[in-house]
Scaffold this motif. Structure first.
Motif: not given
Length: 533
Positions: A243-259
């Motif tokens: 928010l402070a830098h106006g960048v996009t959050l790219c979220l995953e529910e959990r880390v899953d190597g290939d995905r």
């Protein structure tokens, strides 16, 4: 010695006296169509996110929640989590992020202990029946609850396919002030039950702004994170930084190597927020090398030199920053600069951020000089106390607002922090104090060692035995000959008292983890105490 923040005359401008909803509204006004977030439930712009949070905030206020009330969020990473948190903030409420792995007893401790009045959740999360767990915790499910304990209103269920769990037309709301609590986070509880850590809007944004500056974030950056947002790395670091830098959050529910590799490549993520387990998960994925993740440029990571080397050299995040931080310090307290040399980023945790001060002290609290190792203490954008009884703060603070981290380290001539380890993890072998991290790095300097962890076990003779557990890289031998070779490797590079009494080779899945995904030294000590793993 202590290292101060920048002086007011030299400190850069930032969101000094703002709240999270105010920053969101500013972004929505200036960049309405810019992408704010992409995640499992879809993507949204700043304008759409501001609208959704406004409607949900009005609903929460209409449900009887009032400024300062606490709302639990029990959801996986994604659009729902961010929307619920920012809507609660907009209504002047304090967000209590709830661990999605918690069972009934833990839920009861956190929700009752923090006087949560409403939980925003789903009926099922990662296959677990949330309703059953809340029932077992003695908390009514139905919203609104008719006779909930201590004003508890129940669980507001928000299915993944629903736009909002409830909404109302715009109404005047008494939103938060910069010094109001935004988050009430619970520590991982490594030595006792989790402690409640109160974090304010203004400090979250000021510290997040400085963390982002060290990473050299720019318009158009896309920050990838798969760490759960109920931990500080997400909600009190990645979110205010974005928010402070106006960048996009790219979220995953959990880390899953290939995905995860496919997601990073598809979304052209540029900022890497991943600690050692995440890094190794990606590198071990069968499809690693087949996805173009060259868009990754900067970010933050830790903690050992080998952990950081893997990010820089193997993942290719060439400008990733080294850091040191903890929940009580609003994310990161020291961060290297993205343009520092690789050697500086590998060997140090960087200098203090301008919002904080740091000093190194002896056990009596006397500040030490450059180069001397002692306890790391912080003040500035740091909590002033844990919430709860006075026993929670016993020994945690010194006069003058200094927070005792229980971590050990020293400052070099450039005032960069070198972390040695935890005060409670220090070993005494043959009467000599040894920092486990030093031996762990010696072990990791062997070409076949991927990870190393050193703990102390009781010695019948009254001393302490130093025992190491190592994970071997794929393709290398793991038998007695390897252990002998590794022992000789340490002997050739360090004094004899730094050579582990015993070295055990473990598989990755044998390492016991904390709720935060870190290796639990306490559980590892129990595992190794039997003589073999």
């Amino acid at each position: 010695m202590s290292v101060p923040t920048d002086t007011p005359a030299t400190r850069p401008a930032g969101p000094v006296a703002l709240t999270l909803p105010e920053v969101l509204d500013d972004l929505a006004a200036r960049h309405p169509n810019a992408e704010a977030l992409v995640g499992p439930e879809g993507r949204t712009t700043y304008a759409a996110l501001a609208d959704r949070t406004t409607r949900l905030a009005a609903f929460l206020a209409g449900a009887g929640l009032r400024r300062g009330d606490r709302v639990g969020i029990l959801l996986p990473n994604g659009l729902r989590w961010i929307t619920a948190a920012l809507a609660a903030h907009r209504a002047g409420l304090t967000v209590v992020p709830v661990n999605t792995w918690y069972r009934a007893a833990e839920l009861e401790h956190v929700l009752r202990g923090s006087a949560v009045r409403l939980v925003i959740t789903d009926s099922t999360i990662f296959g677990r029946d949330v309703r059953a767990e809340l029932t077992a915790a003695g908390l009514p499910q139905t919203f609104p609850a008719a006779n909930g304990p201590d004003g508890y209103l129940g669980a507001l269920v928000w299915p993944a396919d629903a736009e909002l769990p409830g909404e109302a037309g715009p109404v005047p709301l008494s939103g938060p002030r910069p010094d109001d609590l935004a988050l009430l986070l619970f520590t991982s509880g490594s030595t006792a039950r989790p402690k409640p850590v109160p974090l304010e809007h203004g400090k979250l944004l000021r510290n997040g702004y400085e963390i982002g500056r060290r990473q050299h974030l720019v318009a158009g950056d896309r920050l990838w994170i798969a760490a759960p947002f109920f931990f500080g790395y997400g909600c009190s670091n990645a979110l205010p930084v974005a928010l402070a830098h106006g960048v996009t959050l790219c979220l995953e529910e959990r880390v899953d190597g290939d995905r995860s590799l496919e997601f990073i490549a598809r979304e052209r993520c540029t900022v890497y927020y991943g600690l050692a387990p995440t890094t190794r998960n990606l590198l071990a994925a069968p499809s690693f090398g087949r996805h173009d993740i060259s868009s990754l440029r900067t970010g933050t990571t830790g903690f050992t030199a080998e952990d950081k080397r893997l990010v820089i050299e193997e993942l290719g995040v060439t400008e990733v920053c080294s850091m040191y931080g903890l929940t009580e310090g609003y994310g990161h307290s020291t961060v290297s600069d993205a343009h520092d040399s690789v050697e500086i980023r590998l060997r140090t945790s960087g200098p203090i951020v301008p919002t904080q001060e740091i000093r190194i002290t002896d056990p009596d609290g006397t500040p030490l000089v450059t180069g001397e190792t002692g306890e790391i203490e912080l003040r500035g954008c740091v909590i002033g106390a844990y919430l709860g009884g006075p026993e929670l703060n016993d020994g945690a603070f010194r006069d003058g607002g200094w927070f005792r981290t229980s971590d050990l380290g020293h400052l070099d001539d450039a005032c960069r922090l070198h972390v040695v380890g935890r005060r409670k993890e220090m070993l005494k072998v043959k009467g000599i104090n040894i920092a486990p991290i030093e031996v762990e790095e010696l072990l990791c300097s062997h070409r076949a060692v991927d990870q190393a962890y050193v703990v102390g076990l009781p010695d019948p003779a009254g001393d302490e035995l130093m025992v190491a557990a190592v994970v071997v890289r794929r393709g290398h031998e793991q038998g007695p000959a390897f252990v002998a070779e590794l022992t000789a490797h340490v002997k050739a590079r360090a004094a004899g008292y730094k050579v582990p009494t015993r070295i055990e080779v473990l598989a990755q899945e044998q390492l016991p983890l904390t709720d935060t995904g870190k290796v639990s030294k306490r559980a590892l000590r129990d595992l190794l105490a039997g003589g073999t793993a």
